[in-house]
Design an enzyme around this catalytic site. Structure first.
Site: not given
Length: 543
Positions: A67, A107-108, A400
């Site tokens: 994550d 996010t990544t 998420d």
């Protein structure tokens, strides 16, 4: 006589302060930010790798995760631009923190896209193109990308069956890159059912997630009601129907003498007993005031000592102590009550209610189950797993998925995943670059190249030939197959509408805007000034 001008450099900073200028500052910024992107890059996509985060010190712990938000929170960086990128990601209302808090996922993608943009900017600056020219090109490219994404978005908000299918696909896409991918169908169903119970409110506080060691991930389930991980007091009713609940945050542990830093002089032990008796009388009065509210269940944020617990038991009231603050807040929300601290005016206190409170067993632990709560949409997801690391990662993955689904219920538009949307945006930017005169078109081409790096990295992480797959995908899009993306199961390109690889429009839009803003912010840097370290002054104690 003319005044002479010294050409020697003048130092305006304190001793110990440092400054990096122009190219040195820019290079330092690029290197730091790109390193952060490279760190999380390998976790992107359904075949992304995991990281082990080891915290040292007294409370050392091991976290296994892929994550992006968790990794960025855990790393300590010294490079200023890397710090800006991480803090931009996690603390200010931008990049991945906004990404993680507002839309829950991506996010990544944000961090990787920002790093790829800066990698391209580094090459352009080496060709003597000014940062402001690059920024102007990027802004035009961002606008074109946004319009292309909006044009490609599909909205099934008015069709209940198709919209539910969209939600299932979005949850499946989100969980495909997480630990839960092996039990994807089970958890997709749990997440969609939990979010649809909210009836469009998007209030995720009503969904409580409990982690219990034991069993396997497949044993996880959705419970219609609220579970509190606490125990009922001794000699008190274990089951209550039509409960009237008083939720409080008050001290119920003053029936014993607790005098710190003071000295009490007494003639005999009888006097100590008198003080204790006075304390008990005060506690009895307090319990009587609480019971005047006409309740049959009392839940306290703080401890409840033996004497008040005995008084509650004698009155037939269930007393639950030390419910953590998050538990108390959520309980107040789902039972329709308010948290009270004083009990002099029962008519002003709003009590919570539910149809049944009882003890239930999950694994080897007893929990308190509240069913028929005032907030009908409230529910609890009970996660089971063999180790604490698996449970923690499962909770992050589920968080998420729940956030993305809650956002999609608010904004029902969807786009296709698997690199399809990035290729669409890259092609729109490339077309704009062809029509744009001047150096800005070079910046636009670099923006398109950075967007194409997302499907390239997804393919690389799966061990496939990224150059071949991305070339095929680009050719398919140029032939008008605009729903094509990467099929990571088979290692080929495929139709995302058939494969059901769907993502939230809100997530994709936020990824694009956040990454462009972050990259632009770092690109603007031309000076890094480090403050002088504070000198430690020894304590001067009087002799």
């Amino acid at each position: 006589m003319e005044a002479s001008i010294s050409l020697a450099p003048v130092n305006i900073f304190k001793a110990g302060a440092d400054e990096e200028k122009a190219e040195t500052a820019r290079l330092s910024s690029f290197v730091g930010a790109i390193a952060i992107g490279d760190l999380v890059k390998s976790t992107l996509g359904p075949k992304g790798m995991d990281k082990i985060l080891l915290s040292t010190g007294r409370d050392s712990s091991v976290t296994v995760t892929n994550d992006g938000a968790t990794i960025l929170k855990a790393i300590g960086v010294d490079n200023p631009a890397a710090k800006v990128l991480v803090e931009f990601s996690l603390y200010t209302k931008n990049m991945s923190k906004v990404q993680d808090d507002e839309v829950g996922d991506g996010t990544t993608s944000v961090t990787v896209l920002a790093a790829e943009l800066l990698r391209e900017a580094e090459l352009l600056i080496a060709r003597k193109i000014h940062p402001q020219t690059i920024i102007a090109g990027w802004r035009a490219a961002t606008k074109a990308s946004r319009e292309a994404l909006l044009k490609a978005a599909v909205d099934h908000g008015n069709d209940e069956v198709k919209f539910r299918e969209d939600l299932m696909n979005i949850a499946g896409t989100t969980l495909s890159s997480k630990l839960l991918t092996h039990h994807k169908d089970h958890f997709v169903k749990l997440a969609v059912e939990a979010v649809l119970r909210l009836k469009g409110s998007g209030n995720l506080e009503a969904i409580h997630v409990i982690k219990k060691l034991g069993g396997s991930l497949a044993d996880s389930y959705l419970d219609e009601g609220f579970l509190l991980d606490k125990k009922i007091g001794v000699n008190q009713p274990k089951r209550i129907e039509n409960a009237k609940i008083l939720i409080a945050n008050t001290g119920m542990d003053t029936d014993k003498i607790k005098i710190f830093g003071s000295r009490v002089r007494v003639d005999s032990t009888a006097k100590v007993a008198e003080i204790e008796q006075a304390e008990k009388e005060k506690m009895k009065e307090k319990v009587d005031r609480i019971l005047k509210h006409g309740i049959n269940c009392f839940i306290n944020r703080q401890l409840i000592y033996n004497y008040p617990e005995h008084l509650f038991g004698a009155a037939g009231v269930m007393a639950i102590e030390h419910a953590d603050f998050a538990g108390v807040e959520r309980l107040a929300l789902v039972t329709g009550g308010e948290i009270a601290s004083t009990f002099d005016h029962p008519e002003l206190v709003k009590l919570g209610s539910c149809k049944l409170i009882e003890e239930v067993m999950i694994g080897e632990d007893k929990l308190i189950h509240f069913s028929g709560v005032a907030m009908g949409e409230a529910c609890t997801i009970v996660l089971r797993g063999a180790t604490q690391q698996i449970l923690d990662e499962a909770e992050r993955s589920l968080h998420d998925a729940l956030c993305v689904l809650a956002q999609t219920v608010k904004d029902t538009r969807t786009v296709y995943g698997g690199g399809c949307s990035e290729m669409l945006m890259a092609n729109a930017v490339a077309e704009l670059a062809v029509r744009t005169p001047g150096k800005e078109s070079v910046a636009m081409e670099s923006f398109a190249k950075a967007l194409r790096m997302i499907p390239t990295i997804i393919a690389d992480n799966a061990g496939y030939d990224s150059a071949d797959l991305v070339a095929q995908l680009r050719a398919a899009h140029s032939e008008g197959k605009t729903t094509y993306g990467l099929d990571m199961k088979e290692g080929v390109i495929g139709d995302m509408s058939v494969l059901g690889v769907t993502e939230s429009f809100q997530v994709k839009r936020q990824v694009l805007l956040s990454a462009a803003e972050a990259a632009e912010m770092i690109l603007r840097v031309d000076d890094i000034i480090k403050a002088a370290p504070r000198k430690r002054v020894p304590d001067h104690r009087p002799c």
